[in-house]
Design a protein around this motif. Structure first.
Motif, mmCIF file in Angstrom:
data_model
loop_
_atom_site.group_PDB
_atom_site.id
_atom_site.type_symbol
_atom_site.label_atom_id
_atom_site.label_comp_id
_atom_site.label_asym_id
_atom_site.label_seq_id
_atom_site.Cartn_x
_atom_site.Cartn_y
_atom_site.Cartn_z
ATOM 1 N N TYR A 39 -13.185 6.437 1.138
ATOM 2 C CA TYR A 39 -11.874 5.783 1.067
ATOM 3 C C TYR A 39 -10.786 6.599 1.762
ATOM 4 O O TYR A 39 -9.616 6.202 1.732
ATOM 5 C CB TYR A 39 -11.486 5.522 -0.388
ATOM 6 N N LEU A 40 -11.124 7.722 2.352
ATOM 7 C CA LEU A 40 -10.176 8.495 3.149
ATOM 8 C C LEU A 40 -10.236 7.987 4.588
ATOM 9 O O LEU A 40 -11.315 7.818 5.143
ATOM 10 C CB LEU A 40 -10.508 9.984 3.095
ATOM 11 N N MET A 41 -9.088 7.762 5.195
ATOM 12 C CA MET A 41 -9.033 7.157 6.523
ATOM 13 C C MET A 41 -8.578 8.185 7.551
ATOM 14 O O MET A 41 -7.441 8.678 7.492
ATOM 15 C CB MET A 41 -8.065 5.968 6.520
ATOM 16 N N LEU A 42 -9.469 8.533 8.462
ATOM 17 C CA LEU A 42 -9.100 9.387 9.582
ATOM 18 C C LEU A 42 -8.253 8.567 10.542
ATOM 19 O O LEU A 42 -8.702 7.549 11.066
ATOM 20 C CB LEU A 42 -10.353 9.902 10.287
ATOM 21 N N VAL A 75 -5.968 14.236 11.112
ATOM 22 C CA VAL A 75 -4.885 13.686 10.288
ATOM 23 C C VAL A 75 -5.485 12.567 9.445
ATOM 24 O O VAL A 75 -5.976 11.565 9.991
ATOM 25 C CB VAL A 75 -3.725 13.161 11.154
ATOM 26 N N VAL A 76 -5.465 12.734 8.135
ATOM 27 C CA VAL A 76 -6.174 11.841 7.219
ATOM 28 C C VAL A 76 -5.167 11.156 6.296
ATOM 29 O O VAL A 76 -4.222 11.786 5.811
ATOM 30 C CB VAL A 76 -7.210 12.625 6.388
ATOM 31 N N LEU A 77 -5.386 9.860 6.042
ATOM 32 C CA LEU A 77 -4.571 9.098 5.102
ATOM 33 C C LEU A 77 -5.404 8.743 3.879
ATOM 34 O O LEU A 77 -6.593 8.421 3.996
ATOM 35 C CB LEU A 77 -4.051 7.808 5.748
ATOM 36 N N THR A 78 -4.775 8.813 2.710
ATOM 37 C CA THR A 78 -5.429 8.369 1.489
ATOM 38 C C THR A 78 -4.592 7.274 0.854
ATOM 39 O O THR A 78 -3.362 7.253 0.980
ATOM 40 C CB THR A 78 -5.621 9.532 0.493
ATOM 41 N N THR A 79 -5.250 6.334 0.181
ATOM 42 C CA THR A 79 -4.591 5.166 -0.408
ATOM 43 C C THR A 79 -4.433 5.385 -1.909
ATOM 44 O O THR A 79 -5.421 5.421 -2.650
ATOM 45 C CB THR A 79 -5.428 3.902 -0.139
ATOM 46 N N TYR A 80 -3.179 5.502 -2.362
ATOM 47 C CA TYR A 80 -2.916 5.785 -3.773
ATOM 48 C C TYR A 80 -2.838 4.530 -4.625
ATOM 49 O O TYR A 80 -2.583 4.634 -5.829
ATOM 50 C CB TYR A 80 -1.624 6.593 -3.904
ATOM 51 N N ASN A 81 -3.063 3.345 -4.063
ATOM 52 C CA ASN A 81 -3.208 2.155 -4.896
ATOM 53 C C ASN A 81 -4.471 2.225 -5.733
ATOM 54 O O ASN A 81 -4.546 1.627 -6.801
ATOM 55 C CB ASN A 81 -3.276 0.899 -4.019
ATOM 56 N N VAL A 119 0.834 -1.207 0.000
ATOM 57 C CA VAL A 119 0.000 0.000 0.000
ATOM 58 C C VAL A 119 0.866 1.253 0.000
ATOM 59 O O VAL A 119 1.831 1.367 0.769
ATOM 60 C CB VAL A 119 -0.933 0.005 1.230
ATOM 61 N N ARG A 120 0.514 2.215 -0.871
ATOM 62 C CA ARG A 120 1.170 3.534 -0.918
ATOM 63 C C ARG A 120 0.191 4.549 -0.321
ATOM 64 O O ARG A 120 -0.948 4.664 -0.758
ATOM 65 C CB ARG A 120 1.514 3.941 -2.349
ATOM 66 N N LEU A 121 0.663 5.292 0.663
ATOM 67 C CA LEU A 121 -0.202 6.213 1.403
ATOM 68 C C LEU A 121 0.263 7.654 1.247
ATOM 69 O O LEU A 121 1.447 7.933 1.048
ATOM 70 C CB LEU A 121 -0.206 5.848 2.895
ATOM 71 N N GLY A 122 -0.676 8.560 1.359
ATOM 72 C CA GLY A 122 -0.402 9.985 1.476
ATOM 73 C C GLY A 122 -1.082 10.511 2.729
ATOM 74 O O GLY A 122 -2.140 10.019 3.123
ATOM 75 N N LEU A 123 -0.459 11.489 3.360
ATOM 76 C CA LEU A 123 -0.978 12.027 4.622
ATOM 77 C C LEU A 123 -1.340 13.494 4.445
ATOM 78 O O LEU A 123 -0.551 14.279 3.905
ATOM 79 C CB LEU A 123 0.069 11.864 5.730
#
Length: 506
Positions: free
Chosen positions: A354-357, A337-343, A313-317
């Protein structure tokens, strides 16, 4: 009469109607053989008919651990010894939960925990008993469209979408129970939250020092005073302890690993998690997703082992602060603080669902330079995901379980938030983190002004001879590109600062 036992070898139990129906048929056949204390031998892969348990617990036990291998004649559960094992006959079909969509939700959770228990030898026999109780119970006598668990999840979803208060939710539950006395529902929002937590939808509450010095977590979890500023962990009333332990500040932490596992729990999203490898643009001149950029490609070259499995998994913050009350006269700042999955493909990865808090940093003050104190739980988990990874069940693969790793590629934020994340001040003469020591700046009427943009133009460009800005030409070269060694040397010269906002230090 022949008995169909092929369901006992099915691996993906939760998403299989055949396994569920076969298990119901088995339980009906075994029910008359319960002893006078309500116990019966358990044929799951853990107990192997060597242990006896309450009959009511057998459904969840077998569903969680699977049916034992080699038990072809059910002599302990009602089958005559002369019965011929291995023949096929359909067990009873139908039932209120034949197509209950909650099977897909519980599939990944229960199957993975059963695998971990089998490896580690730990036991979680009662962990999902409440979930199975609500899954197998009718919402109301005669209602076949919903299980109790399914209805509760949808009700909680409506609460979130329409911003119901906890009190209004409790009142609704009371009204439903008053109107439908036989309805099978929880009593309160508190009980509903406890049930949702078992499905991986909960969060961890971590106490924070009132001056943001440390988290009362891990090595500090049992302390009542801050090891940095010696302030009490608990609020005091009139300088005295009120008798209740109420923390000054609480950090909400939502673990990332379980939610990344859920992306591989169904075949649809598991296939989408491979899009960055299978669906990316074939035109080298078009960039429609970060996978088409140089940073992604450089990362793949530096870490070929990570890039070798496209499921990693590739993530962005992303992080920013805002006033939740919408009243600028009230000073309060909350930082998600939110993480998004660039896969995922570009039309999905930025959707809200699909955004993960991962963190919710409460005010009233912004974390400022102490952002790293609050980020510690997330950083520790990201390190674990990068170094060791997590065993994850892939619904779109025949291999089943793989070791999922994750990497944080970059952050997305405005300039003030970048200052909090990186520690590089966004104010002053050297505010630009790219130009570093070569930042061209000057003070103009009490404000900082940044100039010298002509130096980025090609050599001998006519604008470099323009005198309209300050009466001088600008033929300087672009700022230096600082190497890793230069940056590390700068960091070595930085003085260690005491964290926190204590008035005397920090």
């Amino acid at each position: 009469m022949t008995i169909d036992k092929s369901w006992t070898t099915i691996r993906r139990r939760c998403s299989s109607n055949e396994f569920w129906n076969g298990l119901q048929h088995f339980l009906q056949m075994a029910k008359p053989f319960v002893n006078d204390r309500g116990f019966i031998k358990c044929p799951c892969r853990r107990c192997l008919n060597n242990a006896s348990h309450q009959f009511e617990d057998r459904e969840s036990h077998i569903f969680r651990n699977g049916f034992m291998f080699g038990y072809n004649q059910w002599i302990h559960h009602g089958e005559p010894v002369t019965a011929n094992a291995g023949t096929t006959a359909a067990g009873p079909s139908g039932g209120i939960h034949e197509r209950d969509e909650m099977f897909d939700v519980l599939d990944n959770i229960i199957s993975e925990d059963a695998d971990e228990d089998a490896v580690g030898g730990s036991s979680s026999n009662n962990q999902y008993d409440d979930l199975f109780a609500t899954l197998r119970s009718e919402l109301y006598p005669g209602v076949s469209s919903f299980s109790s668990l399914n209805f509760l999840v949808k009700l909680m979803h409506l609460k979130f979408l329409n911003k119901w208060t906890n009190k209004s939710f409790d009142e609704l539950l009371k009204l439903l129970k008053l109107a439908f006395p036989k309805i099978d529902l929880v009593e309160s929002h508190y009980e509903a939250k406890k049930l949702m937590t078992k499905m991986g939808l909960g969060c961890s509450s971590i106490h924070v020092c009132k001056n943001d010095c440390v988290l009362f977590w891990k090595e500090n979890s049992l302390k009542d005073t801050c090891p940095v500023c010696s302030e009490s962990r608990w609020k005091l009333q009139s300088g005295k302890w009120s008798g209740k332990n109420v923390p000054h500040k609480v950090l909400r932490y939502f673990p990332v690993g379980p939610r990344l596992k859920q992306l591989f729990a169904t075949s649809k999203t598991a296939k989408l998690m491979r899009w960055h490898s299978t669906g990316k643009s074939k035109d080298n001149d078009v960039m429609r997703h970060p996978v088409d950029g140089k940073s992604w490609q450089e990362f793949d070259k530096w870490y070929p082992q990570f890039a070798g499995d496209v499921r990693n998994v590739r993530l962005g913050l992303a992080v920013d602060g805002f006033n939740p009350f919408g009243n600028m006269s009230l000073s309060y700042s909350i930082w998600p603080v939110v993480l998004t999955t660039y896969n995922l493909p570009p039309w999905i990865c930025m959707k809200a669902e699909y955004l993960m808090l991962s963190l919710l940093i409460l005010g009233p003050q912004s974390p400022g330079k102490d952002m790293d104190v609050f980020l510690r739980p997330l950083i520790d988990e990201l390190k674990e995901l990068w170094v060791h990874g997590l065993d994850t069940r892939d619904a779109a693969s025949e291999n089943g379980v793989f070791r999922m790793r994750a990497a944080l590629l970059w952050t997305v934020n405005d300039f003030p938030a970048r200052s909090s994340l990186s520690g590089w001040s966004g104010q002053g003469y050297r505010a630009c983190p790219t130009c570093n020591e070569d930042t061209p700046s000057m003070r103009v009427i009490g404000k900082m002004a940044f100039f010298g943009h002509c130096r980025f133009l090609p050599t001998n460009h006519h604008w470099q001879s323009n005198l309209q800005f300050d009466g001088c030409t600008d033929r300087k070269r672009p700022p230096r590109r600082f190497s890793t060694t230069d940056i590390l040397e700068q960091l070595r010269r930085v003085k260690t600062d005491i964290p926190g906002k204590h008035p005397n230090y920090g």
